[in-house]
Design a protein around this motif. Structure first.
Motif, mmCIF file in Angstrom:
data_model
loop_
_atom_site.group_PDB
_atom_site.id
_atom_site.type_symbol
_atom_site.label_atom_id
_atom_site.label_comp_id
_atom_site.label_asym_id
_atom_site.label_seq_id
_atom_site.Cartn_x
_atom_site.Cartn_y
_atom_site.Cartn_z
ATOM 1 N N LEU A 131 0.710 -1.110 0.112
ATOM 2 C CA LEU A 131 -0.013 0.020 0.058
ATOM 3 C C LEU A 131 0.903 1.333 -0.032
ATOM 4 O O LEU A 131 0.542 2.138 -0.703
ATOM 5 N N SER A 132 1.963 1.271 0.960
ATOM 6 C CA SER A 132 2.971 2.319 0.820
ATOM 7 C C SER A 132 3.655 2.784 -0.718
ATOM 8 O O SER A 132 3.875 3.669 -0.822
ATOM 9 N N LEU A 133 3.719 1.580 -1.125
ATOM 10 C CA LEU A 133 4.498 1.714 -2.427
ATOM 11 C C LEU A 133 3.561 2.095 -3.490
ATOM 12 O O LEU A 133 3.975 2.913 -4.393
ATOM 13 N N LYS A 134 2.122 1.795 -3.315
ATOM 14 C CA LYS A 134 1.287 2.357 -4.571
ATOM 15 C C LYS A 134 0.993 3.514 -4.266
ATOM 16 O O LYS A 134 0.655 4.412 -5.398
ATOM 17 N N ASN A 135 1.462 4.447 -3.052
ATOM 18 C CA ASN A 135 0.976 5.739 -2.899
ATOM 19 C C ASN A 135 2.345 6.370 -3.093
ATOM 20 O O ASN A 135 2.480 7.893 -2.782
ATOM 21 N N GLN A 136 3.222 5.936 -3.550
ATOM 22 C CA GLN A 136 4.521 6.726 -3.804
ATOM 23 C C GLN A 136 4.227 7.822 -5.130
ATOM 24 O O GLN A 136 3.829 7.623 -5.931
ATOM 25 N N SER A 137 4.773 9.078 -4.541
ATOM 26 C CA SER A 137 4.760 10.016 -5.749
ATOM 27 C C SER A 137 5.753 9.643 -6.806
ATOM 28 O O SER A 137 5.592 9.968 -8.163
ATOM 29 N N PHE A 138 6.847 8.945 -6.597
ATOM 30 C CA PHE A 138 7.566 8.638 -7.773
ATOM 31 C C PHE A 138 7.157 7.111 -8.486
ATOM 32 O O PHE A 138 6.837 6.335 -7.668
ATOM 33 N N LYS A 139 6.821 6.982 -9.636
ATOM 34 C CA LYS A 139 6.225 5.724 -10.217
ATOM 35 C C LYS A 139 6.979 5.010 -10.925
ATOM 36 O O LYS A 139 6.417 3.814 -11.358
ATOM 37 N N ASP A 140 8.156 5.247 -11.578
ATOM 38 C CA ASP A 140 9.079 4.512 -12.384
ATOM 39 C C ASP A 140 9.689 3.278 -11.623
ATOM 40 O O ASP A 140 10.793 3.591 -11.734
ATOM 41 N N PHE A 141 8.945 2.386 -11.448
ATOM 42 C CA PHE A 141 9.267 1.575 -10.723
ATOM 43 C C PHE A 141 8.586 0.066 -10.911
ATOM 44 O O PHE A 141 7.436 0.025 -11.113
ATOM 45 N N LYS A 142 9.284 -0.925 -10.765
ATOM 46 C CA LYS A 142 8.503 -2.368 -10.762
ATOM 47 C C LYS A 142 8.969 -3.080 -9.584
ATOM 48 O O LYS A 142 10.159 -3.203 -9.025
ATOM 49 N N VAL A 143 8.050 -3.917 -9.155
ATOM 50 C CA VAL A 143 8.231 -4.675 -7.851
ATOM 51 C C VAL A 143 8.292 -6.121 -8.193
ATOM 52 O O VAL A 143 7.568 -6.533 -8.737
ATOM 53 N N GLU A 200 15.907 -7.010 -17.052
ATOM 54 C CA GLU A 200 15.032 -6.115 -17.340
ATOM 55 C C GLU A 200 15.370 -4.478 -17.572
ATOM 56 O O GLU A 200 14.514 -3.652 -17.900
ATOM 57 N N GLY A 201 16.524 -4.335 -17.352
ATOM 58 C CA GLY A 201 16.915 -2.889 -17.571
ATOM 59 C C GLY A 201 17.184 -2.065 -16.254
ATOM 60 O O GLY A 201 17.220 -0.628 -16.523
ATOM 61 N N CYS A 202 16.768 -2.428 -15.245
ATOM 62 C CA CYS A 202 16.754 -1.480 -13.974
ATOM 63 C C CYS A 202 18.351 -1.289 -13.611
ATOM 64 O O CYS A 202 19.142 -2.166 -13.517
ATOM 65 N N ASN A 203 18.730 0.086 -13.545
ATOM 66 C CA ASN A 203 20.004 0.484 -13.471
ATOM 67 C C ASN A 203 20.112 0.390 -11.677
ATOM 68 O O ASN A 203 21.301 0.483 -11.410
#
Length: 302
Positions: A20-32, A81-84
């Motif tokens: 839930l806390s990740l869903k509410n992040q202002s930064f969105k460019d991530f994969k879990v 998958e290209g995550c730096n």
């Protein structure tokens, strides 16, 4: 994009708050990337409930692989998958909605750091620091910077760290690839749990990668929420893995000189949590640790 790797085992009561806390992040460019270690509770349904709210890849194991192997699976997928950058995150962590944005802004402007510790605060006592990173003594024994100190006092200090607690740590893909083991492990899978982040921190340090703490990127951590301090499980792996990581990260001469100190540390810890199960676990850990350490060699990084 940053990859967020979470190892989960029977964490239905924990991982819901985390996701839930990740869903509410202002930064969105991530994969879990969630690696579930054959949970027997309702974890899978909780995780699947977030699939339309978050970019999640769920990997379901058919056994409890442990913290280190599970994280390796997620890290490898993220890098491929290209995550730096990769954020390893405990399932018992809550992330305030601006923490990732602040972390990524810092990274963008401070490329000299490849390891970044998010500032960990006790979930239940939010005036207490949980961890602000790791430092090591001359025998490679780690200390958690700031542990149980007042948050305001820790934040007021200039903090210099040598490693990160993997419960909330960001690593560059470049650094992880540089120090991975010959079998492709980032965290040593043989560790199963405990000291795997210490071992990785020391390899990164020896390879010349710099670590810092992100004071403005905080997380709230339910310390030892999934552990049992007196069952013998934790004590076994702490004893066993102590000999393994110290053998890998110093010369044989230094390791031999330091072994007496390691036995003293284990005896002191044994007396603090003494019962027959713990006693048997510690002695088995010492035996197995010495056996495994014989197979490990010190390796220089060029």
């Amino acid at each position: 994009m940053i990859g967020i790797v979470i190892a989960n085992w029977n964490g239905e009561k924990l991982i819901d708050k985390c996701l839930l806390s990740l869903k509410n992040q202002s930064f969105k460019d991530f994969k879990v990337y969630i690696i579930d270690n054959d949970s027997k509770d309702n974890s899978i349904n909780v995780i699947k409930g977030y699939k339309e709210k978050l970019n999640i890849e769920l990997i379901e194991m058919d056994h409890n692989s442990g913290f280190a192997p599970a994280n390796n699976i997620g890290i490898k997928k993220a890098i491929n998958e290209g995550c730096n950058y990769v954020l390893t995150l405990n399932n018992d962590v809550e992330v305030p909605n601006d923490s990732l944005e602040k972390a990524m802004n810092f990274i963008e402007n401070n490329k000299e750091y490849d390891v970044l510790q998010l500032f960990m605060i006790n979930y239940f006592e939010r005036n207490k620091c949980d961890a602000a990173g790791l430092v090591f003594n001359e025998k490679l024994i780690p200390s958690q910077v700031g542990y149980r100190e007042e948050v305001s006092e820790v934040l007021s200090k200039e903090i210099s760290i040598e490693g990160a607690c993997a419960g909330a740590a960001i690593y560059s893909a470049k650094a992880l690839e540089k120090v991975k083991l010959d079998n492709g492990d980032y965290f040593d899978s043989k560790f199963f749990a405990y000291y795997e982040d210490v071992d990785l921190s020391l390899r990164l340090k020896r390879a010349g990668f710099k670590t810092t703490v992100l004071k403005e990127s905080i997380v709230y951590h339910m310390h030892s929420a999934t552990g049992n301090k007196t069952s013998g499980f934790k004590e076994y792996y702490l004893a066993r893995n102590l000999f393994m990581y110290t053998k890998r990260n110093q010369s044989l001469e230094k390791y031999k000189k330091a072994k007496k100190t390691y036995y003293i540390i284990l005896i002191i810890n044994l007396l603090k949590n003494f019962n027959m199960e713990v006693l048997k676990s510690v002695f088995k850990g010492i035996k197995d640790g010495n056996k495994e350490a014989k197979k490990i060699e010190y390796k220089e990084f060029n």
